[in-house]
Design an enzyme around this catalytic site. Structure first.
Site, mmCIF file in Angstrom:
data_model
loop_
_atom_site.group_PDB
_atom_site.id
_atom_site.type_symbol
_atom_site.label_atom_id
_atom_site.label_comp_id
_atom_site.label_asym_id
_atom_site.label_seq_id
_atom_site.Cartn_x
_atom_site.Cartn_y
_atom_site.Cartn_z
ATOM 1 N N ARG A 55 0.853 -1.176 0.000
ATOM 2 C CA ARG A 55 0.000 0.000 0.000
ATOM 3 C C ARG A 55 0.890 1.227 0.000
ATOM 4 N NH1 ARG A 55 -3.593 -2.774 -1.504
ATOM 5 N NH2 ARG A 55 -5.595 -3.197 -0.487
ATOM 6 N N GLU A 115 -2.152 8.301 -4.056
ATOM 7 C CA GLU A 115 -3.023 7.835 -5.136
ATOM 8 C C GLU A 115 -4.491 7.908 -4.713
ATOM 9 O OE1 GLU A 115 -3.532 3.255 -5.354
ATOM 10 O OE2 GLU A 115 -1.417 3.527 -4.847
ATOM 11 N N HIS A 121 -0.729 1.227 -9.730
ATOM 12 C CA HIS A 121 -1.445 0.254 -8.907
ATOM 13 C C HIS A 121 -2.113 -0.810 -9.779
ATOM 14 C CE1 HIS A 121 -3.603 -0.250 -4.773
ATOM 15 N NE2 HIS A 121 -3.261 -1.411 -5.299
#
Length: 321
Positions: free
Chosen positions: A230, A259, A281
């Site tokens: 993450r 993000e 991602h």
């Protein structure tokens, strides 16, 4: 009557189409904010989200008919699982559905960084002499690989790295007797003994900024960090300082703390560095992974809407990676 399902995240087209074949799907192309005045709120029976975007108790209160919340991936760190439980709403996730794809992506980033795929291609395209670019470069063979998080993804990264000839060590809050490699009880110790450091851990408060200045200094100017966990796990300002000063060898980032809308200046600076790889991602996105996620989500939706305990219900506030 076909149930109404609200997606508060953008979904891959194949997953969006698969859900729409079975349910009245709302959202899914872009994030759909919840407007208190929207009559749809009284009809929604299921929500699709992910660990990064999450879903709060306040949002649940806007949906009086909500029966189930489905996380597209394994993570649930920003879903208020306790609030859902208090309301009798199961939260489901998809553990392992995309783990192999994430591990492939992580190893690919490590190899590309170490072997210089990007800068060598760019320099040849710019007309550099072939023989001027043939300096020795590191590889995974006989390297030291450190893995933060030894869940499904961490174990698959370990297997791939070991197949390339790397020695494996790992850090988790406690040793796992069946885990591959050597256990390090201190993340700094792991960084000091690593050439490649992979973040494969859950997000959330316990791991926030675990990858920071001290960790980058411990990795050193020949070390590489790869984050497929993450964005919150890595402190971006500290990474930038290490890269600017040359005190870290390079970084592969599939996730960013900022993000899905990172500052343009941040992206521009990172993208201009030859020893950095950025992907938006997508480490867990592949046709096979998306199909597996769709299959799990359809089963979870059917169970939750029918009032059955879902097989893929989250066992605790934070699902394992």
């Amino acid at each position: 009557m076909t149930a109404h399902v609200l997606s508060v995240i953008a979904l891959p087209p194949s997953l969006r189409e698969g859900l729409a074949r079975h349910y009245r799907l709302h959202g899914g192309a872009n994030q759909a904010p919840l407007d208190r005045g929207d009559p749809l709120l009284g009809q929604v029976q299921a929500v699709v989200t992910n660990g990064s975007t999450g879903f709060t108790g306040e949002q649940m209160d806007l949906l009086p008919r909500l029966r189930v919340i489905c996380s597209m991936g394994a993570g649930t760190e920003n879903i208020d699982v306790a609030a859902a439980r208090a309301r009798g709403i199961p939260v489901t996730h998809a553990p392992g559905a995309n783990a192999a794809t994430v591990a492939d992506h992580a190893i690919g980033m490590a190899l590309a960084l170490a072997r210089g795929y990007r800068p060598l291609t760019d320099r040849l395209a710019q007309g550099a002499a072939w023989t001027s670019l043939r300096a020795l470069r590191p590889s995974l063979d006989q390297s030291r690989v450190g893995i933060i998080g030894m869940g499904r993804i961490g174990r698959l990264v370990a297997a791939r790295a070991a197949a390339c000839g790397a020695d494996i060590a790992y850090y988790t809050p406690g040793a796992k007797p069946d885990a591959p490699g050597v256990y390090c009880g201190d993340p700094l110790e792991l960084a000091r003994r690593s050439d490649f450091l992979f973040a494969c851990c859950p997000g959330g408060p316990r791991t926030r900024h675990l990858l920071n200045r001290d960790m980058f200094e411990a990795l050193g100017p020949h070390g590489f960090v790869i984050n497929v966990a993450r964005g919150s796990v890595l402190k971006t300002d500290d990474l930038l300082q290490a890269l600017r000063r040359g005190t870290l060898g390079g970084a592969g980032l599939d996730v960013l703390d900022e993000e899905p809308d990172p500052p343009a200046a941040l992206l521009a600076e990172l993208a201009a560095m030859e020893n950095v790889l950025l992907t938006p991602h997508i480490s867990g996105r592949s046709p096979a992974a998306t199909q597996a996620q769709l299959d799990i989500m359809l089963e979870s939706l059917a169970d939750g809407l029918a009032g059955r305990p879902p097989r893929f219900a989250v066992p605790g506030p934070n699902a394992p990676a």
